[in-house]
Design a protein around this motif. Sequence first.
Motif, PDB file in Angstrom:
ATOM      1  N   GLY A  28       0.840  -1.197   0.000  1.00 34.95           N
ATOM      2  CA  GLY A  28       0.000   0.000   0.000  1.00 34.95           C
ATOM      3  C   GLY A  28       0.868   1.237   0.000  1.00 34.95           C
ATOM      4  N   LYS A  29       0.292   2.321   0.498  1.00 36.11           N
ATOM      5  CA  LYS A  29       1.021   3.588   0.543  1.00 36.11           C
ATOM      6  C   LYS A  29       2.154   3.511   1.551  1.00 36.11           C
ATOM      7  N   VAL A  30       3.248   4.206   1.257  1.00 33.10           N
ATOM      8  CA  VAL A  30       4.306   4.311   2.263  1.00 33.10           C
ATOM      9  C   VAL A  30       4.611   5.766   2.560  1.00 33.10           C
ATOM     10  N   SER A  31       4.986   5.997   3.794  1.00 37.82           N
ATOM     11  CA  SER A  31       5.358   7.356   4.200  1.00 37.82           C
ATOM     12  C   SER A  31       6.827   7.572   3.904  1.00 37.82           C
ATOM     13  N   SER A  32       7.298   8.769   4.193  1.00 33.77           N
ATOM     14  CA  SER A  32       8.703   9.077   3.939  1.00 33.77           C
ATOM     15  C   SER A  32       9.619   8.227   4.812  1.00 33.77           C
ATOM     16  N   THR A  33       9.066   7.684   5.928  1.00 34.85           N
ATOM     17  CA  THR A  33       9.896   6.810   6.774  1.00 34.85           C
ATOM     18  C   THR A  33       9.647   5.342   6.440  1.00 34.85           C
ATOM     19  N   ASP A  34       9.081   5.085   5.255  1.00 38.21           N
ATOM     20  CA  ASP A  34       8.823   3.721   4.770  1.00 38.21           C
ATOM     21  C   ASP A  34       7.746   2.992   5.556  1.00 38.21           C
ATOM     22  N   LYS A  35       6.922   3.711   6.300  1.00 39.07           N
ATOM     23  CA  LYS A  35       5.857   3.058   7.048  1.00 39.07           C
ATOM     24  C   LYS A  35       4.662   2.857   6.131  1.00 39.07           C
ATOM     25  N   LEU A  36       4.158   1.608   6.122  1.00 43.54           N
ATOM     26  CA  LEU A  36       2.991   1.304   5.289  1.00 43.54           C
ATOM     27  C   LEU A  36       1.732   1.817   5.978  1.00 43.54           C
ATOM     28  N   SER A  37       0.807   2.345   5.172  1.00 43.31           N
ATOM     29  CA  SER A  37      -0.488   2.691   5.756  1.00 43.31           C
ATOM     30  C   SER A  37      -1.578   2.323   4.756  1.00 43.31           C
ATOM     31  N   ASP A  38      -2.791   2.188   5.233  1.00 45.71           N
ATOM     32  CA  ASP A  38      -3.926   1.767   4.388  1.00 45.71           C
ATOM     33  C   ASP A  38      -3.547   0.535   3.562  1.00 45.71           C
ATOM     34  N   HIS A  39      -2.787  -0.361   4.162  1.00 45.76           N
ATOM     35  CA  HIS A  39      -2.258  -1.446   3.343  1.00 45.76           C
ATOM     36  C   HIS A  39      -3.228  -2.616   3.238  1.00 45.76           C
ATOM     37  N   GLN A  40      -3.016  -3.401   2.186  1.00 46.66           N
ATOM     38  CA  GLN A  40      -3.783  -4.625   1.977  1.00 46.66           C
ATOM     39  C   GLN A  40      -2.837  -5.807   2.107  1.00 46.66           C
ATOM     40  N   PHE A  41      -3.439  -6.993   2.205  1.00 48.64           N
ATOM     41  CA  PHE A  41      -2.612  -8.193   2.306  1.00 48.64           C
ATOM     42  C   PHE A  41      -2.885  -9.115   1.133  1.00 48.64           C
ATOM     43  N   LEU A  42      -1.847  -9.817   0.725  1.00 47.81           N
ATOM     44  CA  LEU A  42      -1.998 -10.848  -0.312  1.00 47.81           C
ATOM     45  C   LEU A  42      -1.285 -12.106   0.192  1.00 47.81           C
ATOM     46  N   ASP A  43      -2.021 -13.205   0.243  1.00 48.22           N
ATOM     47  CA  ASP A  43      -1.375 -14.466   0.627  1.00 48.22           C
ATOM     48  C   ASP A  43      -0.534 -14.964  -0.548  1.00 48.22           C
ATOM     49  N   LEU A  44       0.722 -15.261  -0.288  1.00 48.12           N
ATOM     50  CA  LEU A  44       1.584 -15.829  -1.334  1.00 48.12           C
ATOM     51  C   LEU A  44       1.448 -17.349  -1.294  1.00 48.12           C
ATOM     52  N   GLN A  45       1.665 -17.967  -2.423  1.00 49.15           N
ATOM     53  CA  GLN A  45       1.525 -19.430  -2.510  1.00 49.15           C
ATOM     54  C   GLN A  45       2.894 -20.074  -2.745  1.00 49.15           C
ATOM     55  N   VAL A  46       3.016 -21.330  -2.321  1.00 53.65           N
ATOM     56  CA  VAL A  46       4.277 -22.044  -2.570  1.00 53.65           C
ATOM     57  C   VAL A  46       4.415 -22.269  -4.063  1.00 53.65           C
ATOM     58  N   ALA A  47       5.517 -21.799  -4.637  1.00 53.32           N
ATOM     59  CA  ALA A  47       5.764 -22.021  -6.062  1.00 53.32           C
ATOM     60  C   ALA A  47       6.761 -23.165  -6.249  1.00 53.32           C
TER      61      ALA A  47
END
Length: 874
Positions: free
Chosen positions: A808-827
């Motif tokens: 999601g969005k990041v601040s100038s200090t690299d902090k994520l905000s309003d973020h979403q999640f995505l589950d990754l799968q074993v490839a």
Amino acid sequence: MKAIRRFTVRTVLPESIAPLARLAKNLRWSWHQPTLELFHDLDPQNWEASGHDPIRALGAASRQTLERIAADPELVERIRTLDEGLEHYLSAPRWYQSLGEDAPRSIAYFSPEYGISAVLPQYSGGLGILAGDHLKAASDLGVPLVGVGLLYQAGYFKQSLSRDGWQQETYPVLDPNGLPLTLLREEDGTPSRINLPLPNGRHLMAQIWRADVGRVPLLLLDADVRGNDDAARGITDRLYGGGGDHRLQQELLLGMGGVKALRVFERLTGAPSPEVYHTNEGHAGFLGVERIRELMDTGMGWEEALTVTRASTVFTTHTPVPAGIDRFDQAEVRHFLSAGLAQSVPTDKVLALGAEDYEGGDSGKFNMAVMGLRLAQRANGVAKLHGEVSRQMFSGLWPGFDVSEVPITSVTNGVHVPTWVDPQLTELAKQQFGIASVHDRDWARAYEVPDQELWDLRRRLRSNLIEDVRGRVRAAWLKRGAADAQLGWTDEVLDPDILTIGFARRVPTYKRLTLMLRDPARLKALLLHPTHPVQIVVAGKSHPADEQGKRMIQDLVQFTDDPELRHRIVFLPNYDIAMARTLFPGCDVWLNNPIRPLEASGTSGMKSAINGGLNVSIMDGWWDEMYDGDNGWAIPSANPREGTHTRELYTADQRDDIEASALYDLLENTVAPLFYGQEPPGDAGAAGPSDAPADSLPREWLEMVKHTLAELGPQVSASRMLKDYVNRLYRPASDSGRTAAANQYQAAKELAAWILKVRDGWSGVSVEHVDSIGISDAPQIGDSLTIQAYVSLGSLKPSDVVVEAAYGKVSSTDKLSDHQFLDLQVAEDLGSGRYLYSGTLHIEVAGSFGYTVRVLPEHSGLASKAELGLVANA
Ligand SMILES: *Cc1c(COP(=O)(O)O)cnc(C)c1O
């Protein structure tokens, strides 16, 4: 002469009026107006003399009076009808019964105090009143709750004042036989008892009193029994009376003894075992230890017993004020446990539950709130803001997680409307709309009430209060040593046509009783204003050990003693439920000025709102989420989040100056002119204050009153709160508990073994390397991005974890905000416990964008991602 022994002689009621016994014993009368009216009408004088206490009134009734009642067909018929009504109330299906079979069969609710009625003074303030309202609302909704608490011989103290305004405490001892209580007895008639071993071969025994709060039984443990030594008998002497050891023993009795009392109750009545255990604040936290003991006594291991217990436990935290949290010395807790309170449970495990083993904690302390959180799979604060503050406050228990992920939710408090709404308001609703009581859905009809009717009602409620205040001020002065002849002025205290402001609550420092005294000259000017004066009613008890609180009371009392002001501002000693029920309806404005955000919720403003009072409050607790711009006023805070920043903008003194000044401005320029129907100064074409016609109604004020009733009525009601608890906490907790217990605790055993495995293996879990594929140098909205993460799981398997990207969005200090999640799968399985995970996400926001990857344990038995406090961040 002084009696050496005292008995309460039970009245024998003539047959035709025998149902009076049940009507008096079941505390439903305390919120059922027709029953209260009956007790009044039986013998008005006796009723007043009893202090509106049915048991006492019946006890004091002469044989003659009882025979007169029994021979009066009209009264006999009323008694019969009311008893039938009570029977119907106790047995008919209600809201909960429509939920279906899978709702919990029984819920145990533990609290150190209960404020149900003035006749059962077992409460000190908001926590207890809330517990009382919780039981009453549960009863109204048919929620199968059982309350558990202690019966204090002297309850909380009674407050009076010395001549110079210093708080005096007395502790009148209660006779349980004269209270609406029934002793639990074995079949042979002997009182049932529970027994806890104490160090040095001593024992703590307790008998169990049952109060009936409508449909809800409340079990109260009482250590004042023969067979206990004097010290043990004194353990339930007072509410919040002692410190250290005394307090610890009260809490061991409440928690561990409370569960034992429930078992006695189940055995005697056949009541089902609770499927959910809810602890109102940390004081009752040892209930979890007792439940673990029960399970470990059958041979279960610690981890499994803990898993089962946590699944069905709910913990509510009530305070962001550190002094409000019980902490004991670890050594002290060990000392008591060593007596064999829970022999099958390893002491070190119990001690670890309350250990402050996080940054800023004290390793020598045992913290009851921390234990509460560790023993409950579900936890909540008591307003949205308090939820946020609690997540921050306890975030040390979940290192590696964002504060927003700390698994503490919130359920905003509410108040039991039938208890707190004035009968005259109900009467108006009856006349206008033909409804017998005000339900959540009825509040919107407030808009239909004619202005004149509403204004007249508000004046009647104010007049009621003033009459009560005059009597109380006179009585207080007599106690302070004044002579009757000096007190003529008390008949003129307050004026039924003046804007009346209320301020009543306990007096801890953070509630700032004396903020209004910050600039005494300005307060004086407000009180004596020539065209729009205000008058103020203040009440509140300070904890007996709190010198600072007592000094605040004294400062206030001395201000009210000024002959120039005493008709406009009063302090009423001995704030209690009886006073409160006249006070809330009678005040036009309810004032609340805590230091934000230290007021977890507060409920008194809610009681004011359902009677048509307007709140003037700091944006804290419930008000922070329910203030809508038209239902009252917000006092701005100088330091918006005190205690949560490393540096405040203002010192405590500056802060109080700023906030007090804002309060004066608000009252003087906005609130008071509106009440008197005057245009606020500065408005174009403002008329002079005295130009308003004498008979005109303050339309805008009344509009705000209607808006408050209509909008806040349903939101602040305890039935809304109870439904939230049932749907959001009790049902999920009983589902978890049932799953854990099914097939001889099969799921709990598996979950416990899995937790051990995951904890053991977690040091081998890491995100080794992350690649992103498909991103150009100038990404655009709508582009997709494939993430590849090389993850080591050590001894764990992909089925034990979830690997997720947060983006999601990041601040100038690299902090994520309003973020979403995505589950990754074993490839790809890379061998040796290493895996390649991947997933593709779509960029949907412009501006600076970022992502990270983390590994979390995953199991269907967990209630939240953060539950185990384990995470491996990239
Ligand atoms: C409602 C009530 C309280 C709690 O007031 P808060 O505003 O929540 O502090 C305390 N005492 C009595 C008697 C009450 O009725």
